[in-house]
Design a protein around this motif. Structure first.
Motif, PDB file in Angstrom:
ATOM      1  N   LEU A 144      15.203 -11.102 -29.613  1.00 26.66           N
ATOM      2  CA  LEU A 144      15.011 -12.195 -30.564  1.00 26.66           C
ATOM      3  C   LEU A 144      13.910 -13.179 -30.167  1.00 26.66           C
ATOM      4  O   LEU A 144      13.176 -13.683 -31.027  1.00 26.66           O
ATOM      5  CB  LEU A 144      16.333 -12.963 -30.734  1.00 26.66           C
ATOM      6  CG  LEU A 144      17.419 -12.256 -31.535  1.00 26.66           C
ATOM      7  CD1 LEU A 144      18.765 -12.945 -31.324  1.00 26.66           C
ATOM      8  CD2 LEU A 144      17.070 -12.245 -33.020  1.00 26.66           C
ATOM      9  N   VAL A 145      13.808 -13.491 -28.881  1.00 27.59           N
ATOM     10  CA  VAL A 145      12.865 -14.515 -28.439  1.00 27.59           C
ATOM     11  C   VAL A 145      11.423 -14.162 -28.822  1.00 27.59           C
ATOM     12  O   VAL A 145      10.692 -15.022 -29.342  1.00 27.59           O
ATOM     13  CB  VAL A 145      13.009 -14.784 -26.925  1.00 27.59           C
ATOM     14  CG1 VAL A 145      11.862 -15.655 -26.418  1.00 27.59           C
ATOM     15  CG2 VAL A 145      14.343 -15.471 -26.640  1.00 27.59           C
ATOM     16  N   PRO A 146      10.956 -12.924 -28.608  1.00 31.66           N
ATOM     17  CA  PRO A 146       9.597 -12.598 -29.070  1.00 31.66           C
ATOM     18  C   PRO A 146       9.448 -12.732 -30.584  1.00 31.66           C
ATOM     19  O   PRO A 146       8.395 -13.144 -31.076  1.00 31.66           O
ATOM     20  CB  PRO A 146       9.416 -11.141 -28.624  1.00 31.66           C
ATOM     21  CG  PRO A 146      10.367 -10.975 -27.480  1.00 31.66           C
ATOM     22  CD  PRO A 146      11.556 -11.802 -27.839  1.00 31.66           C
ATOM     23  N   MET A 147      10.504 -12.370 -31.345  1.00 32.64           N
ATOM     24  CA  MET A 147      10.450 -12.538 -32.802  1.00 32.64           C
ATOM     25  C   MET A 147      10.295 -14.010 -33.165  1.00 32.64           C
ATOM     26  O   MET A 147       9.546 -14.365 -34.077  1.00 32.64           O
ATOM     27  CB  MET A 147      11.728 -11.989 -33.445  1.00 32.64           C
ATOM     28  CG  MET A 147      11.959 -10.510 -33.317  1.00 32.64           C
ATOM     29  SD  MET A 147      13.493 -10.055 -34.174  1.00 32.64           S
ATOM     30  CE  MET A 147      13.718  -8.361 -33.582  1.00 32.64           C
ATOM     31  N   LEU A 148      10.999 -14.859 -32.429  1.00 32.72           N
ATOM     32  CA  LEU A 148      10.960 -16.293 -32.712  1.00 32.72           C
ATOM     33  C   LEU A 148       9.575 -16.871 -32.447  1.00 32.72           C
ATOM     34  O   LEU A 148       9.125 -17.784 -33.146  1.00 32.72           O
ATOM     35  CB  LEU A 148      12.015 -17.006 -31.872  1.00 32.72           C
ATOM     36  CG  LEU A 148      12.317 -18.471 -32.227  1.00 32.72           C
ATOM     37  CD1 LEU A 148      12.819 -18.575 -33.652  1.00 32.72           C
ATOM     38  CD2 LEU A 148      13.332 -19.043 -31.256  1.00 32.72           C
ATOM     39  N   LYS A 149       8.893 -16.350 -31.437  1.00 34.23           N
ATOM     40  CA  LYS A 149       7.547 -16.823 -31.132  1.00 34.23           C
ATOM     41  C   LYS A 149       6.587 -16.487 -32.264  1.00 34.23           C
ATOM     42  O   LYS A 149       5.660 -17.252 -32.556  1.00 34.23           O
ATOM     43  CB  LYS A 149       7.058 -16.201 -29.823  1.00 34.23           C
ATOM     44  CG  LYS A 149       7.801 -16.710 -28.584  1.00 34.23           C
ATOM     45  CD  LYS A 149       7.297 -16.025 -27.334  1.00 34.23           C
ATOM     46  CE  LYS A 149       8.030 -16.530 -26.092  1.00 34.23           C
ATOM     47  NZ  LYS A 149       7.577 -15.833 -24.865  1.00 34.23           N
ATOM     48  N   VAL A 150       6.809 -15.350 -32.901  1.00 33.71           N
ATOM     49  CA  VAL A 150       5.948 -14.929 -34.004  1.00 33.71           C
ATOM     50  C   VAL A 150       6.283 -15.699 -35.281  1.00 33.71           C
ATOM     51  O   VAL A 150       5.399 -16.074 -36.050  1.00 33.71           O
ATOM     52  CB  VAL A 150       6.090 -13.409 -34.242  1.00 33.71           C
ATOM     53  CG1 VAL A 150       5.328 -12.978 -35.496  1.00 33.71           C
ATOM     54  CG2 VAL A 150       5.594 -12.636 -33.021  1.00 33.71           C
TER      55      VAL A 150
END
Length: 216
Positions: free
Chosen positions: A42-48
């Motif tokens: 989830l964290v990489p998705m949130l950065k995008v």
């Protein structure tokens, strides 16, 4: 966060909006209580996509489940700031505040929900859990009207009847309390014979009711 870095996941291919398949993979991890691997996805998705409510909601849930209630609450506060009309987020925030020991904050969130929609049965139910109602409370009066309307969805009906049962039980009115609890079970579509249960409840109430002693 060290556990996230140690897991060294293979990051998914990311687009501005996560695909249904990506979110489904995350949901499967959450369902399996694999919260750290879910966060790693989830964290990489949130950065995008830092304003995506579907991602933030799941991130908050994962942080709560791994014991970081402070971060979970912060994520929900951010959601509410950006999506103020999403009452479900406010209710989740109320529950998290309660679990964190902030009862006043939890009550405040419930009151905000009810100010926006006074017929939110889930909010009334939770508010009674936080600060039990008296029988003459305006919320009890509203619940009685909603309960008798037979227009509530099954889940809301169960909550309304359950809350009324709690109020009656707290005031020592056990017979109507049990009847409300039976109505809640009916709304939850549990299999039982209502008349049989009602008779058993009446018998139990009569048995435990204080006996009047007369002098010989």
């Amino acid at each position: 966060m060290s556990s996230l870095s140690q897991s060294q996941p293979v990051e998914p291919h990311l687009t501005a909006t996560p695909s249904e398949e990506q979110l489904a993979d995350v949901d499967k991890l959450i369902e399996d209580r694999q919260f750290v691997p879910a966060l790693a996805q989830l964290v990489p998705m949130l950065k995008v996509d830092p304003l995506n409510c579907e991602i933030i909601d799941r991130v908050s849930e994962c942080y709560f489940q791994i014991g970081d209630t402070k971060t979970a609450i912060a994520m929900l506060e951010f959601l509410i700031e950006n999506y103020p009309n999403r009452l479900n987020y406010r209710m989740r925030l109320s529950k998290l505040r309660q679990m964190a020991g902030d009862v006043d904050g939890a009550i405040s969130e419930c009151q905000k929900v009810l100010k926006m929609d006074p017929k939110q049965v889930w909010a009334i139910y939770h508010l009674n859990d936080l600060a039990p109602f008296q029988r003459d409370s305006k919320w009890v009066t509203l619940l009685r009207k909603l309960d008798k309307s037979n227009k509530l969805p099954a889940g809301a009906q169960a909550l309304a009847s359950n809350t009324l049962g709690q109020v009656e039980a707290a005031s020592g009115r056990h017979s109507p309390a049990f009847r409300h609890f039976a109505r809640a079970k009916t709304a939850q579509k549990r299999d039982f014979d209502f008349e049989t249960v009602k008779q058993r409840v009446d018998d139990q109430v009569a048995y435990f009711r204080p006996k009047k002693h007369t002098s010989a």
